[in-house]
Design an enzyme around this catalytic site. Structure first.
Site, short mmCIF file in Angstrom:
data_model
loop_
_atom_site.label_atom_id
_atom_site.label_comp_id
_atom_site.label_asym_id
_atom_site.label_seq_id
_atom_site.Cartn_x
_atom_site.Cartn_y
_atom_site.Cartn_z
N ILE A 157 45.76 38.29 -76.03
CA ILE A 157 46.18 37.22 -76.96
C ILE A 157 45.75 35.86 -76.43
CG2 ILE A 157 48.18 36.08 -78.00
CD1 ILE A 157 49.57 38.88 -77.99
N THR A 234 54.88 31.77 -77.48
CA THR A 234 54.92 32.92 -78.41
C THR A 234 55.00 34.22 -77.62
OG1 THR A 234 52.51 32.97 -78.42
CG2 THR A 234 53.56 31.83 -80.26
N SER A 235 55.34 34.12 -76.32
CA SER A 235 55.26 35.31 -75.48
C SER A 235 56.62 36.01 -75.34
CB SER A 235 54.66 34.94 -74.13
OG SER A 235 54.23 36.10 -73.49
N ARG A 236 57.45 35.53 -74.43
CA ARG A 236 58.81 36.06 -74.29
C ARG A 236 59.73 34.91 -73.91
NH1 ARG A 236 57.45 39.64 -76.87
NH2 ARG A 236 57.43 41.89 -76.45
N ASP A 260 58.56 30.82 -80.54
CA ASP A 260 58.74 31.97 -81.44
C ASP A 260 59.70 32.97 -80.79
OD1 ASP A 260 57.99 33.51 -83.81
OD2 ASP A 260 57.01 34.88 -82.41
N GLU A 265 67.63 35.73 -77.71
CA GLU A 265 67.35 35.96 -79.14
C GLU A 265 67.93 37.27 -79.65
OE1 GLU A 265 62.95 36.12 -78.89
OE2 GLU A 265 63.10 38.20 -79.59
N HIS A 297 60.67 35.04 -83.83
CA HIS A 297 59.84 36.17 -83.35
C HIS A 297 59.01 36.76 -84.50
CE1 HIS A 297 59.67 38.95 -79.65
NE2 HIS A 297 58.56 39.10 -80.35
N GLN A 298 58.27 35.89 -85.15
CA GLN A 298 57.47 36.34 -86.29
C GLN A 298 55.97 36.29 -86.03
OE1 GLN A 298 58.57 32.92 -89.12
NE2 GLN A 298 56.43 33.18 -89.60
N ALA A 299 55.58 35.96 -84.76
CA ALA A 299 54.14 35.79 -84.50
C ALA A 299 53.35 37.06 -84.82
CB ALA A 299 53.92 35.37 -83.05
N PHE A 300 53.97 38.21 -84.60
CA PHE A 300 53.26 39.50 -84.82
C PHE A 300 53.21 39.86 -86.31
CE2 PHE A 300 56.52 42.47 -86.29
CZ PHE A 300 57.66 41.68 -86.13
P1 NAD Z 1 47.97 41.29 -71.98
O1 NAD Z 1 48.58 42.28 -71.07
O2 NAD Z 1 46.66 41.60 -72.63
O3 NAD Z 1 47.80 39.88 -71.21
C1 NAD Z 1 48.78 39.35 -70.39
C2 NAD Z 1 48.07 38.54 -69.32
O4 NAD Z 1 49.07 37.85 -68.56
C3 NAD Z 1 47.26 39.40 -68.33
O5 NAD Z 1 45.93 38.93 -68.25
C4 NAD Z 1 48.01 39.23 -67.02
O6 NAD Z 1 47.16 39.28 -65.89
C5 NAD Z 1 48.61 37.85 -67.23
N1 NAD Z 1 49.67 37.54 -66.28
C6 NAD Z 1 50.54 38.39 -65.67
N2 NAD Z 1 51.33 37.68 -64.84
C7 NAD Z 1 50.96 36.38 -64.94
C8 NAD Z 1 51.41 35.20 -64.34
N3 NAD Z 1 52.39 35.20 -63.41
N4 NAD Z 1 50.80 34.03 -64.66
C9 NAD Z 1 49.79 34.00 -65.56
N5 NAD Z 1 49.32 35.12 -66.18
C10 NAD Z 1 49.91 36.29 -65.86
O7 NAD Z 1 49.09 40.97 -73.06
P2 NAD Z 1 48.87 40.36 -74.53
O8 NAD Z 1 48.66 41.48 -75.49
O9 NAD Z 1 47.89 39.26 -74.46
O10 NAD Z 1 50.31 39.76 -74.81
C11 NAD Z 1 50.80 38.63 -74.11
C12 NAD Z 1 52.30 38.53 -74.34
O11 NAD Z 1 52.53 38.17 -75.71
C13 NAD Z 1 53.02 39.88 -74.18
O12 NAD Z 1 53.43 40.05 -72.86
C14 NAD Z 1 54.20 39.75 -75.11
O13 NAD Z 1 55.33 39.35 -74.34
C15 NAD Z 1 53.82 38.64 -76.06
N6 NAD Z 1 53.79 39.07 -77.46
C16 NAD Z 1 54.54 38.37 -78.36
C17 NAD Z 1 54.53 38.73 -79.71
C18 NAD Z 1 55.32 37.95 -80.74
O14 NAD Z 1 55.45 38.42 -81.88
N7 NAD Z 1 55.83 36.77 -80.42
C19 NAD Z 1 53.74 39.80 -80.12
C20 NAD Z 1 52.97 40.49 -79.18
C21 NAD Z 1 52.99 40.12 -77.85
#
Ligand code: NAD
Length: 333
Positions: A157, A234-236, A260, A265, A297-300
């Site tokens: 992402i 948008t991550s966690r 998000d 939450e 949490h609607q990004a997906f």
């Molecule tokens: P991914 O596994 O492809 O990428 C995650 C990256 O984070 C990896 O390259 C990893 O090396 C890196 N990472 C790990 N520890 C780190 C740190 N301490 N500092 C910096 N980078 C670090 O995952 P993705 O598919 O790109 O998803 C990213 C995040 O997005 C997921 O972990 C999930 O929590 C979140 N997500 C949110 C939604 C949403 O609807 N809001 C939907 C899908 C995913």
């Protein structure tokens, strides 16, 4: 397989039923509205697998109850798996299968939308014009063009987000313990986290929530940021110390926050609480700032992503049952 599907909404049911109907021998899906907790885990009894989402709580107690009820497989309709106790699942001999990748565009595009809306105050402009208030006072933003953008986590992402933001001609700084060769190709530069925090006008989080990344943005991190920096998450939720964010917003040092996801939450998002009193004071305070934008949490939440999620989840169940096809397991800890 008999699969108890927790935390379902009409859109989950529609997409999972459609993917399941493609099979010659469809699985038996029991759609449950309940969120998985230690208290609701007994609902999984009599099923071969459970299917979870991000705010289910697959704690050791919940997993023990599921195993006692005959559950042998945990499916999650997400990429992240921080809601599942992997040690307990491993101890119980339950593989955990996830959706490793689904439309990364859905989340990356939402991050761009949040950033632009926050910067240009679209959330405020929308309400204003509906009230026939056409004043521009307080709506001033800045050109994203030429600004420094810090991306934390350049996996699937984060890299799509970097590619989209290249169109704005930002200087891209990235931080990730496992650099991605695509970033230098996009003329991005890897730097340490402190340098990224200090130099960026905009910071967007795309790394997973782990013990190492919990409260990655704490009071010290906000203090390192430039005056007026914007943060998008948008991550966690657990990546950001929300109480520290409130203080950084109150002092005016943090220019804006678009989220998000929120650490607490689980008891709020995906449900209508509009008739209730909001008891989370930190969240209530966040909502009170004009320069905070929250989506639940609607990004997906795009058609493409929901189809990908349903197809991979049903595919995981079939692969587990038949022993052929790809089972996307999360490695045991
Ligand atoms: P991914 O596994 O492809 O990428 C995650 C990256 O984070 C990896 O390259 C990893 O090396 C890196 N990472 C790990 N520890 C780190 C740190 N301490 N500092 C910096 N980078 C670090 O995952 P993705 O598919 O790109 O998803 C990213 C995040 O997005 C997921 O972990 C999930 O929590 C979140 N997500 C949110 C939604 C949403 O609807 N809001 C939907 C899908 C995913």
């Amino acid at each position: 397989m008999r699969i108890a599907v927790f935390s379902t909404k009409p859109y989950d049911r529609a997409h999972l039923a459609e993917a399941n109907a493609q099979l010659d021998t469809p699985h038996e899906l029991t759609f449950l509205e309940a969120r998985l907790t230690a208290e609701t885990a007994a609902l999984g009894g009599g099923h071969d697998a459970v299917c979870l989402f991000v705010n289910d709580d697959a704690s050791p107690t919940a997993l023990d109850t599921l195993a006692d009820g005959g559950v042998r497989l945990v499916l999650t309709r997400s990429a992240g798996f921080n809601h599942i106790d992997l040690d307990a699942a491993d101890r119980l001999g339950m593989p955990v299968a996830r959706v490793p990748a689904y439309s990364p565009y859905a989340v990356a595009e939402h991050a761009v939308a949040l950033l632009l809306a926050l910067n240009r105050k679209l959330h405020r402009a929308y309400s204003r014009v509906r009230d026939q208030n056409f004043s521009l006072a307080g709506l001033e933003g800045f050109d994203v063009h030429g600004k420094t953008l810090g991306i934390v986590g350049t996996g699937t992402i984060g890299t799509v987000f970097a590619r989209l933001m290249r169109g704005f001609h930002c200087e891209v700084l990235a931080h990730d313990p496992y650099p991605n060769e695509e970033i230098p190709r996009l003329r991005g530069t890897y730097v340490g986290l402190d340098e990224l925090l200090e130099r960026s006008h905009i910071i967007s989080l795309h790394c997973p929530l782990t013990a190492d990344t919990h409260h990655l943005l704490d009071a010290a991190a906000f203090g390192r940021m430039q005056e007026g920096a914007l943060v998008v998450n948008t991550s966690r939720g657990g990546l950001v110390d929300a109480a520290a964010a409130v203080e950084a917003l109150k002092s005016g040092h943090l220019g804006g926050l678009a989220i998000d996801v929120y650490e607490e939450e689980a008891d709020l998002f995906f449900e209508d609480h509009s008739e209730e009193v909001l008891t989370d004071d930190t969240f209530a305070r966040l909502l009170s700032f004009p320069n905070v934008l929250v989506t639940a949490h609607q990004a997906f939440f795009t058609t493409e992503a929901l189809q990908n999620i349903a197809e991979t989840t049903i595919g995981n169940a079939t692969a587990f049952e038949s022993g052929s096809g790809e089972l996307h397991t999360v490695p045991a800890p």
